[in-house]
Design an enzyme around this catalytic site. Structure first.
Site, PDB file in Angstrom:
ATOM      1  N   ARG A 177       0.854  -1.189   0.000  1.00  0.00           N
ATOM      2  CA  ARG A 177       0.000   0.000   0.000  1.00  0.00           C
ATOM      3  C   ARG A 177       0.889   1.238   0.000  1.00  0.00           C
ATOM      4  O   ARG A 177       1.934   1.259   0.668  1.00  0.00           O
ATOM      5  CB  ARG A 177      -0.894   0.022   1.255  1.00  0.00           C
ATOM      6  CG  ARG A 177      -2.093  -0.904   1.188  1.00  0.00           C
ATOM      7  CD  ARG A 177      -3.153  -0.416   0.197  1.00  0.00           C
ATOM      8  NE  ARG A 177      -4.341  -1.242   0.176  1.00  0.00           N
ATOM      9  CZ  ARG A 177      -4.602  -2.200  -0.718  1.00  0.00           C
ATOM     10  NH1 ARG A 177      -3.744  -2.453  -1.683  1.00  0.00           N
ATOM     11  NH2 ARG A 177      -5.729  -2.880  -0.673  1.00  0.00           N
TER      12      ARG A 177
ATOM     13  N   HIS B 281      -1.539   0.789  -9.658  1.00  0.00           N
ATOM     14  CA  HIS B 281      -2.237  -0.129  -8.746  1.00  0.00           C
ATOM     15  C   HIS B 281      -3.010  -1.193  -9.546  1.00  0.00           C
ATOM     16  O   HIS B 281      -4.238  -1.292  -9.455  1.00  0.00           O
ATOM     17  CB  HIS B 281      -3.177   0.646  -7.812  1.00  0.00           C
ATOM     18  CG  HIS B 281      -3.556  -0.131  -6.579  1.00  0.00           C
ATOM     19  ND1 HIS B 281      -3.864   0.462  -5.382  1.00  0.00           N
ATOM     20  CD2 HIS B 281      -3.687  -1.470  -6.359  1.00  0.00           C
ATOM     21  CE1 HIS B 281      -4.160  -0.468  -4.481  1.00  0.00           C
ATOM     22  NE2 HIS B 281      -4.068  -1.652  -5.051  1.00  0.00           N
TER      23      HIS B 281
ATOM     24  N   GLU C   4      -2.867   8.277  -4.437  1.00  0.00           N
ATOM     25  CA  GLU C   4      -3.337   7.574  -5.634  1.00  0.00           C
ATOM     26  C   GLU C   4      -4.642   8.212  -6.070  1.00  0.00           C
ATOM     27  O   GLU C   4      -5.522   8.373  -5.207  1.00  0.00           O
ATOM     28  CB  GLU C   4      -3.605   6.095  -5.320  1.00  0.00           C
ATOM     29  CG  GLU C   4      -2.403   5.216  -5.484  1.00  0.00           C
ATOM     30  CD  GLU C   4      -2.669   3.753  -5.117  1.00  0.00           C
ATOM     31  OE1 GLU C   4      -3.833   3.313  -5.216  1.00  0.00           O
ATOM     32  OE2 GLU C   4      -1.715   3.083  -4.724  1.00  0.00           O
TER      33      GLU C   4
HETATM   34  C1  DGY Z   1      -6.334  -5.665  -2.998  1.00  0.00           C
HETATM   35  O1  DGY Z   1      -7.054  -6.620  -3.276  1.00  0.00           O
HETATM   36  O2  DGY Z   1      -6.224  -5.214  -1.859  1.00  0.00           O
HETATM   37  C2  DGY Z   1      -5.576  -5.064  -4.128  1.00  0.00           C
HETATM   38  O3  DGY Z   1      -4.756  -4.030  -3.730  1.00  0.00           O
HETATM   39  C3  DGY Z   1      -6.539  -4.598  -5.178  1.00  0.00           C
HETATM   40  O4  DGY Z   1      -7.257  -3.517  -4.711  1.00  0.00           O
END
Ligand code: DGY
Length: 350
Positions: free
Chosen positions: A237, A285, A266
């Site tokens: 993240r 992402h 983001e």
């Molecule tokens: C998740 O599944 O957490 C991925 O980052 C896709 O959003």
């Protein structure tokens, strides 16, 4: 005819999953391209049995405090850093996520950006496409992955899937977690304390979830502990990384290169300083973003919601302590469903 449960969807979701969900529930969906205003969402939730959460959205006790019929919330993601799980648990609402189905896909993306960065593919492609093949500076050299060490921070199921790919490329894999895993012998991985991992690894890959503990874990000190030749990769993240510190580390040669699937913020605005760095590869992402995997994630989300609105156990529930029990038969629902199917209890009488 029994009214179908009402499920609110606060944003755009793939159509096939919506069609599947619509076979079981009545959908109330925000179809504007703009983010649904929170106050309107709260209003809609007053009548709702379920919520399919679409980011950006903070899911917390405040959002659901006036939603007396709400029985389930689910989101098509494995990560749930936008969800205050404790507050949902306190309200007795099970929360469904989508682990498992995306592991290989995210690992493929992680390894793709590692390999792309290691061979400086983007810079090389740019020279060729702009007709400057011969002008390519000799210092755009790649580095080998074989005989190098990959350090994974946050070694869960996706980390293991990345480690299998790394070993196929001849890499040694080390990792750091809060606790060592018990299966290192099987996966041929080695646990290390964080500082040792940073000093040892040629590629450092963040796969950890975003929590209070991991927020800004990758700060200036963190980058100083890495090799100056190292590649830094973030597929976890964005806010795990202090973006300012990363920019400084990349500008000043504290580390060599970065490859990012996630950033903070983001999306990145067009004038963001990260975008002006030549030694930083960024993708938007897309870790789980293949058609098959997004389909699987969406159907799993729909299944979590369909189960939850009928007070049946969610397939994947983060707060298991408030998940519904299979054994608990909701007689009222069963009778209503029989009635809807045109079956009367008297049909069973002799
Ligand atoms: C998740 O599944 O957490 C991925 O980052 C896709 O959003």
């Amino acid at each position: 005819m029994k009214k179908k449960p009402v499920v609110v969807v606060n944003g755009l979701v793939r159509k096939d999953a919506m069609a599947y969900l619509a076979e079981h529930v009545e959908i109330r969906q925000w179809t504007e391209k703009t983010v649904m205003p929170r106050e309107i969402l709260k209003e809609w939730l007053k009548e709702a049995d379920g919520l399919w959460s679409v980011r950006p959205l903070t899911v917390d006790g405040d959002l659901i405090k006036d939603a007396p019929n709400l029985k389930v919330i689910a989101q098509a993601a494995v990560g749930y850093d936008n969800v205050k799980i404790d507050e949902l648990t306190a309200a007795g609402i099970p929360y469904g996520n989508t682990p498992g189905v995306l592991n290989e896909t995210v690992a493929e993306l992680a390894f793709t950006i590692i390999a792309t960065a290691s061979r400086r593919i983007l810079e090389n492609v740019t020279f060729v496409k702009s007709g400057r093949w011969a002008e390519r500076p000799s210092n755009i050299k790649g580095f080998d992955l074989s005989r190098r060490t990959l350090g994974i921070i946050g070694m869960g199921a996706i980390g293991l899937a990345i480690s299998r790919r790394a070993r196929a490329f001849g890499m040694t894999v080390v990792y750091h977690n809060r606790h060592p895993r018990q299966d290192d012998a099987i996966y041929r991985t080695t646990y290390m304390e964080l500082d040792e991992l940073l000093a040892t690894s040629d590629v450092v890959c963040i796969m950890a979830p975003l929590t209070d503990e991991t927020y800004h874990m990758c700060d200036a000190e963190f980058f100083k502990k890495m090799k100056s030749t190292a590649l830094f990769v973030n597929v976890g993240r964005g806010p795990i990384v202090d973006t300012e510190a990363l920019i400084e580390a990349l500008k000043n040669g504290v580390i060599d290169y970065a490859a990012l699937d996630v950033t903070d913020p983001e999306p990145l605005p067009a004038d963001h300083p990260l975008l002006s760095l030549d030694n930083c590869l960024i993708v938007p992402h897309i870790g789980s973003y293949t058609d098959r995997t997004r389909y699987d994630m969406s159907i799993l989300t729909a299944d979590n919601i369909i189960a939850g609105v009928h007070k049946q156990p969610l397939k994947c529930c983060v707060n298991e302590e408030v998940n519904y029990e299979k054994t608990k038969m909701d007689m009222e629902t069963a009778l209503a469903e029989l009635k809807a199917a045109g079956v009367s209890l008297s049909d069973f009488e002799d």
